[in-house]
Design a protein around this motif. Sequence first.
Motif, PDB file in Angstrom:
ATOM      1  N   MET A   1       0.852  -1.103   0.308  1.00  0.00           N
ATOM      2  CA  MET A   1      -0.107   0.093   0.101  1.00  0.00           C
ATOM      3  C   MET A   1       0.673   1.190   0.007  1.00  0.00           C
ATOM      4  SD  MET A   1      -2.630   1.235   3.036  1.00  0.00           S
ATOM      5  CE  MET A   1      -1.485   1.539   4.024  1.00  0.00           C
ATOM      6  N   ILE A   2       1.652   1.140   0.969  1.00  0.00           N
ATOM      7  CA  ILE A   2       2.551   2.492   0.824  1.00  0.00           C
ATOM      8  C   ILE A   2       3.487   2.858  -0.257  1.00  0.00           C
ATOM      9  CG2 ILE A   2       4.762   3.337   2.192  1.00  0.00           C
ATOM     10  CD1 ILE A   2       3.755   2.278   4.916  1.00  0.00           C
ATOM     11  N   LYS A   3       4.115   1.735  -0.680  1.00  0.00           N
ATOM     12  CA  LYS A   3       4.944   1.715  -2.051  1.00  0.00           C
ATOM     13  C   LYS A   3       4.028   2.320  -3.012  1.00  0.00           C
ATOM     14  CE  LYS A   3       8.440  -1.445  -0.594  1.00  0.00           C
ATOM     15  NZ  LYS A   3       9.166  -2.818  -0.684  1.00  0.00           N
ATOM     16  N   THR A   4       3.034   1.650  -3.323  1.00  0.00           N
ATOM     17  CA  THR A   4       1.954   2.028  -4.553  1.00  0.00           C
ATOM     18  C   THR A   4       1.551   3.539  -4.424  1.00  0.00           C
ATOM     19  OG1 THR A   4       1.341  -0.495  -4.499  1.00  0.00           O
ATOM     20  CG2 THR A   4      -0.261   1.244  -5.506  1.00  0.00           C
ATOM     21  N   ASP A   5       1.108   4.017  -3.390  1.00  0.00           N
ATOM     22  CA  ASP A   5       0.593   5.100  -3.117  1.00  0.00           C
ATOM     23  C   ASP A   5       1.961   6.277  -3.181  1.00  0.00           C
ATOM     24  OD1 ASP A   5      -1.999   4.481  -2.711  1.00  0.00           O
ATOM     25  OD2 ASP A   5      -1.949   4.693  -0.348  1.00  0.00           O
ATOM     26  N   LYS A   6       2.836   5.823  -2.971  1.00  0.00           N
ATOM     27  CA  LYS A   6       4.039   6.686  -3.133  1.00  0.00           C
ATOM     28  C   LYS A   6       4.466   6.907  -4.560  1.00  0.00           C
ATOM     29  CE  LYS A   6       8.906   7.417  -1.840  1.00  0.00           C
ATOM     30  NZ  LYS A   6      10.168   6.877  -0.958  1.00  0.00           N
ATOM     31  N   LYS A   7       4.329   5.768  -5.318  1.00  0.00           N
ATOM     32  CA  LYS A   7       4.596   5.717  -6.910  1.00  0.00           C
ATOM     33  C   LYS A   7       3.268   6.653  -7.498  1.00  0.00           C
ATOM     34  CE  LYS A   7       3.268   2.408  -9.393  1.00  0.00           C
ATOM     35  NZ  LYS A   7       3.023   1.187 -10.136  1.00  0.00           N
ATOM     36  N   ARG A   8       2.198   6.406  -7.082  1.00  0.00           N
ATOM     37  CA  ARG A   8       0.965   7.049  -7.668  1.00  0.00           C
ATOM     38  C   ARG A   8       1.201   8.653  -7.418  1.00  0.00           C
ATOM     39  NH1 ARG A   8      -3.945   2.900  -6.138  1.00  0.00           N
ATOM     40  NH2 ARG A   8      -3.433   1.464  -7.943  1.00  0.00           N
ATOM     41  N   SER A   9       1.423   8.883  -6.058  1.00  0.00           N
ATOM     42  CA  SER A   9       1.453  10.310  -5.538  1.00  0.00           C
ATOM     43  C   SER A   9       2.687  11.051  -6.306  1.00  0.00           C
ATOM     44  CB  SER A   9       1.933  10.464  -4.116  1.00  0.00           C
ATOM     45  OG  SER A   9       2.098  11.843  -3.755  1.00  0.00           O
ATOM     46  N   SER A  10       3.988  10.427  -6.502  1.00  0.00           N
ATOM     47  CA  SER A  10       4.868  10.852  -7.102  1.00  0.00           C
ATOM     48  C   SER A  10       4.531  11.333  -8.625  1.00  0.00           C
ATOM     49  CB  SER A  10       6.283  10.155  -7.024  1.00  0.00           C
ATOM     50  OG  SER A  10       6.710   9.982  -5.583  1.00  0.00           O
ATOM     51  N   TYR A  11       3.788  10.348  -9.364  1.00  0.00           N
ATOM     52  CA  TYR A  11       3.670  10.410 -10.834  1.00  0.00           C
ATOM     53  C   TYR A  11       2.688  11.551 -10.961  1.00  0.00           C
ATOM     54  CZ  TYR A  11       1.772   8.927 -15.340  1.00  0.00           C
ATOM     55  OH  TYR A  11       1.386   8.996 -16.688  1.00  0.00           O
ATOM     56  N   TYR A  12       1.615  11.625  -9.979  1.00  0.00           N
ATOM     57  CA  TYR A  12       0.633  12.631 -10.396  1.00  0.00           C
ATOM     58  C   TYR A  12       1.151  13.995  -9.734  1.00  0.00           C
ATOM     59  CZ  TYR A  12      -3.890  15.052  -9.872  1.00  0.00           C
ATOM     60  OH  TYR A  12      -4.960  15.814  -9.998  1.00  0.00           O
ATOM     61  N   ASN A  13       1.742  14.335  -8.800  1.00  0.00           N
ATOM     62  CA  ASN A  13       2.381  15.310  -8.465  1.00  0.00           C
ATOM     63  C   ASN A  13       3.203  15.960  -9.524  1.00  0.00           C
ATOM     64  OD1 ASN A  13       1.044  15.134  -6.129  1.00  0.00           O
ATOM     65  ND2 ASN A  13       2.785  14.713  -4.931  1.00  0.00           N
ATOM     66  N   TYR A  14       4.000  14.943 -10.188  1.00  0.00           N
ATOM     67  CA  TYR A  14       5.170  15.485 -11.171  1.00  0.00           C
ATOM     68  C   TYR A  14       4.549  15.604 -12.543  1.00  0.00           C
ATOM     69  CZ  TYR A  14       8.980  14.946 -13.869  1.00  0.00           C
ATOM     70  OH  TYR A  14      10.229  14.834 -14.648  1.00  0.00           O
ATOM     71  N   TYR A  15       3.528  15.019 -12.873  1.00  0.00           N
ATOM     72  CA  TYR A  15       3.129  15.578 -14.236  1.00  0.00           C
ATOM     73  C   TYR A  15       2.030  16.492 -14.312  1.00  0.00           C
ATOM     74  CZ  TYR A  15       5.770  11.706 -16.524  1.00  0.00           C
ATOM     75  OH  TYR A  15       6.770  10.882 -16.852  1.00  0.00           O
ATOM     76  N   SER A  16       1.176  16.535 -13.346  1.00  0.00           N
ATOM     77  CA  SER A  16       0.085  17.336 -13.086  1.00  0.00           C
ATOM     78  C   SER A  16       0.334  18.663 -12.635  1.00  0.00           C
ATOM     79  CB  SER A  16      -1.350  16.697 -12.568  1.00  0.00           C
ATOM     80  OG  SER A  16      -1.041  16.645 -11.255  1.00  0.00           O
TER      81      SER A  16
END
Length: 211
Positions: free
Chosen positions: A155-170
């Motif tokens: 859960m922690i790893k997946t949310d970290k990946k999703r958060s980084s991706y979203y914050n970065y591109y959006s």
Amino acid sequence: MNNNLVITIGRQCGSGGKAIGLKLAERLGVKCYDKELLNLAAKNSGLCKELFESHDEKPTSSFLYSLVMDTYSLGYTTSAYTDMPINHKIFLAQFDTIKKLAMEESCIIVGRCADYALADFPNVVSVFISADEEEKIKRLAKVNNLPEAKARDLMIKTDKKRSSYYNYYSSKKWGDAVSYELCLNSSSLGQEGCVDIILDFAKKKQEWLKK
């Protein structure tokens, strides 16, 4: 711009966001795109599907990102960014595929910065699904047949990946209420309750847009 209804769903890992997306799609009689989006983007871009799977929702170098988005903003086509890093080709291919889907049909799109890609589409409802931590861990443990400790790590790893991706591109913040039109806790409402509220919100938004 058309009148297609597109509901985008950001979600915490284990919150049931994908399941809610599928239920929404069933209720509306439309398709729900999650991993399916990767196949479409691969087909549209000519890149192999495995590349999209290996780079799915993963951020990259900020310098290269700035370079590629400058190129994209100038309106260059797929053929014009042949020499770009593969992760940027993949992001832009998904970006274009999301826009193409919104133009062609009403649908549900899970993750992958879809709300950002469709920021200029008025008939889009952007949703974020969260849930209580204990419930998320239990769901992940059951679905993936994992001990709860490993489910928590996932859960922690997946949310970290999703958060980084979203914050970065959006250029927005993943999970922040101001980044979405509607934020729901599936632990408080249940999946069907979330579906009911999202559909009601979408109906009222469409009515408001017609005024």
